[in-house]
Structures are given as C-alpha cells and as structure tokens.
Scaffold this motif. Structure first.
Motif, PDB file in Angstrom:
ATOM      1  N   SER A 255       0.814  -1.215   0.000  1.00 19.57           N
ATOM      2  CA  SER A 255       0.000   0.000   0.000  1.00 19.57           C
ATOM      3  C   SER A 255       0.851   1.270   0.000  1.00 19.57           C
ATOM      4  CB  SER A 255      -0.927   0.010   1.220  1.00 19.57           C
ATOM      5  OG  SER A 255      -0.169  -0.025   2.421  1.00 19.57           O
ATOM      6  N   TYR A 256       2.105   1.163   0.413  1.00 22.32           N
ATOM      7  CA  TYR A 256       3.002   2.323   0.442  1.00 22.32           C
ATOM      8  C   TYR A 256       3.181   2.885  -0.963  1.00 22.32           C
ATOM      9  CZ  TYR A 256       7.514   4.791   0.560  1.00 22.32           C
ATOM     10  OH  TYR A 256       8.518   5.718   0.411  1.00 22.32           O
ATOM     11  N   ASP A 257       3.331   1.993  -1.948  1.00 17.66           N
ATOM     12  CA  ASP A 257       3.481   2.397  -3.345  1.00 17.66           C
ATOM     13  C   ASP A 257       3.062   1.205  -4.218  1.00 17.66           C
ATOM     14  OD1 ASP A 257       4.108   3.689  -5.672  1.00 17.66           O
ATOM     15  OD2 ASP A 257       6.286   3.559  -5.448  1.00 17.66           O
ATOM     16  N   PRO A 258       1.785   1.074  -4.514  1.00 20.23           N
ATOM     17  CA  PRO A 258       1.299  -0.111  -5.234  1.00 20.23           C
ATOM     18  C   PRO A 258       2.019  -0.313  -6.552  1.00 20.23           C
ATOM     19  CG  PRO A 258      -0.529   1.177  -4.376  1.00 20.23           C
ATOM     20  CD  PRO A 258       0.693   1.998  -4.180  1.00 20.23           C
ATOM     21  N   PRO A 259       2.523  -1.535  -6.820  1.00 14.76           N
ATOM     22  CA  PRO A 259       3.232  -1.792  -8.074  1.00 14.76           C
ATOM     23  C   PRO A 259       2.265  -1.921  -9.244  1.00 14.76           C
ATOM     24  CG  PRO A 259       3.091  -3.784  -6.769  1.00 14.76           C
ATOM     25  CD  PRO A 259       2.531  -2.680  -5.913  1.00 14.76           C
ATOM     26  N   THR A 260       2.856  -1.904 -10.444  1.00 12.61           N
ATOM     27  CA  THR A 260       2.057  -2.036 -11.668  1.00 12.61           C
ATOM     28  C   THR A 260       1.857  -3.511 -12.048  1.00 12.61           C
ATOM     29  OG1 THR A 260       2.909   0.061 -12.459  1.00 12.61           O
ATOM     30  CG2 THR A 260       1.879  -1.354 -14.086  1.00 12.61           C
ATOM     31  N   GLY A 261       2.921  -4.284 -11.864  1.00 12.33           N
ATOM     32  CA  GLY A 261       2.872  -5.699 -12.252  1.00 12.33           C
ATOM     33  C   GLY A 261       3.955  -6.489 -11.572  1.00 12.33           C
ATOM     34  N   ALA A 262       4.075  -7.769 -11.949  1.00 10.22           N
ATOM     35  CA  ALA A 262       5.062  -8.644 -11.329  1.00 10.22           C
ATOM     36  C   ALA A 262       5.478  -9.720 -12.304  1.00 10.22           C
ATOM     37  CB  ALA A 262       4.512  -9.252 -10.045  1.00 10.22           C
ATOM     38  N   VAL A 263       6.700 -10.246 -12.133  1.00  8.06           N
ATOM     39  CA  VAL A 263       7.189 -11.400 -12.920  1.00  8.06           C
ATOM     40  C   VAL A 263       7.737 -12.441 -11.948  1.00  8.06           C
ATOM     41  CG1 VAL A 263       7.663 -10.095 -15.016  1.00  8.06           C
ATOM     42  CG2 VAL A 263       9.420 -10.282 -13.267  1.00  8.06           C
ATOM     43  N   ARG A 264       7.654 -13.698 -12.352  1.00 13.42           N
ATOM     44  CA  ARG A 264       8.145 -14.797 -11.523  1.00 13.42           C
ATOM     45  C   ARG A 264       9.307 -15.444 -12.267  1.00 13.42           C
ATOM     46  NH1 ARG A 264       3.365 -17.941  -9.584  1.00 13.42           N
ATOM     47  NH2 ARG A 264       3.230 -16.088  -8.252  1.00 13.42           N
ATOM     48  N   VAL A 265      10.446 -15.535 -11.574  1.00 13.06           N
ATOM     49  CA  VAL A 265      11.646 -16.112 -12.204  1.00 13.06           C
ATOM     50  C   VAL A 265      12.101 -17.362 -11.464  1.00 13.06           C
ATOM     51  CG1 VAL A 265      12.378 -13.880 -13.119  1.00 13.06           C
ATOM     52  CG2 VAL A 265      13.186 -14.605 -10.872  1.00 13.06           C
ATOM     53  N   LEU A 266      11.491 -17.696 -10.326  1.00 13.08           N
ATOM     54  CA  LEU A 266      11.893 -18.875  -9.548  1.00 13.08           C
ATOM     55  C   LEU A 266      10.801 -19.946  -9.610  1.00 13.08           C
ATOM     56  CD1 LEU A 266      13.328 -17.066  -6.378  1.00 13.08           C
ATOM     57  CD2 LEU A 266      14.606 -17.975  -8.337  1.00 13.08           C
TER      58      LEU A 266
END
Length: 266
Positions: A255-266
C-alpha cells in the motif's frame, strides 16, 4: 696839428652786423634749451612713479633640492599607501584563512562522525547477514523467509540483510544500491542471471497477477518493458527494494506504493 687829434673818443666802438646776429643766435639757442628742459621736467613730474620689486632668483642647486624634496615626499606617500594596502590584504587573508580552518575542522568532525556511524552500521549488517544466511540454510527461521522456501527464501534473506544500505544510482553493492542492482545481485545468489536494468527485468520470466503473488516474485512500477523501478515481494503484503536516496534499502507494505505488475523467475 689839431689839439684834439690825439684824444681818444669816449664812444663805444660800433659792433658789426654779423657780430650782433651771432650773439642773437646764441641767446636764442640757450633760451630754447632751457624751454625744452623745463618742459621735460614738467612732463616727468606729471607721470606717476612705478616701483619694481625684483624677486629672488632660484639658483640651479636650490631648484634641484626643491624638486628632490617634492619627489621624496611623493614617494613616501606612495610607500605608505602601498603598505596600507598590503596590511589590509594580509588582514583579510588571515581572517579568511581562520574562517576556512574553522569550516574544515567542522567538516572533518562531521565526516569522522559519519564514518563512525557507517562503520557501526556495516558491522551490524554484517552480523545480520551472517545470521540470516545461516537461518536460510537450515530453514529454521520462518520469519526471515516469510513462508518462502528454497531459492526464494535465500533471495529474501539477502535483500533483508541490505535494509538500511544507501540508495545510489548505478550502485551494485556491497553497501549502496539502486533498485535493479539490488535485484540482480540478490538473484545471482541462487544462480539466476537477471538483466542489469529495471526495464529488462520487468519482462524477464513469467508475468503474474498482483492477486497471485508469491515470495520471491519481482515487482515493477511502470509498464512491462519500460519499468522505472523494481523490488522483490517478501510475503505478507510486504516488499523490499532500494527505494530512493531518502529511504535507501527499505521494507514497505504494498500500500506504500502499489506496483504495476510482477514477474516470476523462480
């Protein structure tokens, strides 16, 4: 013979005409001379008498002495002026040097204090890193991994150990980072070779929904392929990243700075 023949006559002898004329001319000349002299005297008596004062004339030696004295006086005045200017410059330089010395002492004191604090913080972080590394290897510290396991737990342990480090643009550690530099180094701990910049990291791996995040996922801000910031999700609605020069490496809620998206590399 007559009786009166030898008696001299008592009559004055007659003067000749030439003698009389000569005498008249002499008298006329004498009278003319007297008249001229009298007129000259009268004219001179009528004119005012002007008296002329002669000033003393300077000799060559006296004039030279006067010139030398004036030159010496001028040179002395110039020397006094030059000395006064030098004294003023020296006083100003001494004042400025004193000011600079005080400023240098204060700055040196501040730097020494900052270095002391930095050394203490580095020692503390080094101890924390050792503890977190040991805990991650034994899988006995569930708080540091936030339910993460395996490679994700190791990545999370590493980024949490850097909390408090400075944010420096282009930084790749060991005590200062930028956002993508921290991510690249953290994932290198588990053998994942991430690209260097956030734009490329935001497209590395598989895109995942923000509603389906797992610890170890890379969060990004901005659109995929042109992201301007990245961090790692550590679980429980929290992420760790090199935020900015004010906060450095810090742990924050989503909530401090909501991200736009995410990627999974593991």
């Amino acid at each position: 013979m007559s009786l009166t023949a030898h008696i001299r006559s008592h009559r004055k002898p007659r003067r000749s005409a030439s003698t009389i004329a000569m005498r008249a001319g002499v008298a006329s000349g004498v009278l003319g001379t007297l008249a001229v002299a009298t007129a000259a005297g009268t004219a001179n008596a009528a004119e005012p008498v002007t008296q002329t004062l002669e000033l003393p004339v300077l000799t060559g030696d006296l004039a030279a002495q006067v010139a030398q004295s004036a030159q010496a006086t001028q040179q002395a005045a110039a020397n006094y002026q030059l000395q006064a200017e030098r004294d003023a410059a020296s006083a100003a330089a001494a004042k400025e040097a004193k000011k600079d010395l005080a400023h240098a002492k204060a700055e040196a004191k501040q730097k020494a204090e900052a270095a002391r604090k930095a050394a203490a913080e580095r020692a503390t972080r080094a101890a924390e890193r050792t503890t977190l590394t040991t805990a991650s290897s034994s899988s006995s510290d569930s708080t540091s991994s936030s339910t993460a396991t395996g490679s994700a737990a190791a990545v999370i342990a590493f980024v949490k150990a850097q909390i408090g480090d400075a944010y420096v643009s282009g930084g790749t550690g060991p005590n200062s980072w930028d956002c993508s530099g921290l991510m690249q180094t953290a994932f290198k701990q588990v053998g994942v070779d991430l690209p260097r910049v956030s734009q490329d990291q935001s497209t590395f791996g598989t895109q995942v929904s923000l509603d389906n995040l797992l610890p170890g996922d890379i969060l990004y801000w901005g659109s995929a392929g042109s992201a301007y910031h990245v961090a790692v999700y550590v679980g429980d609605g929290m992420f760790v990243g090199a935020q900015n020069p004010s906060t450095g490496v810090a742990e924050k809620p989503l909530s401090y700075d909501p991200p736009t998206g995410a990627v999974r590399v593991l």
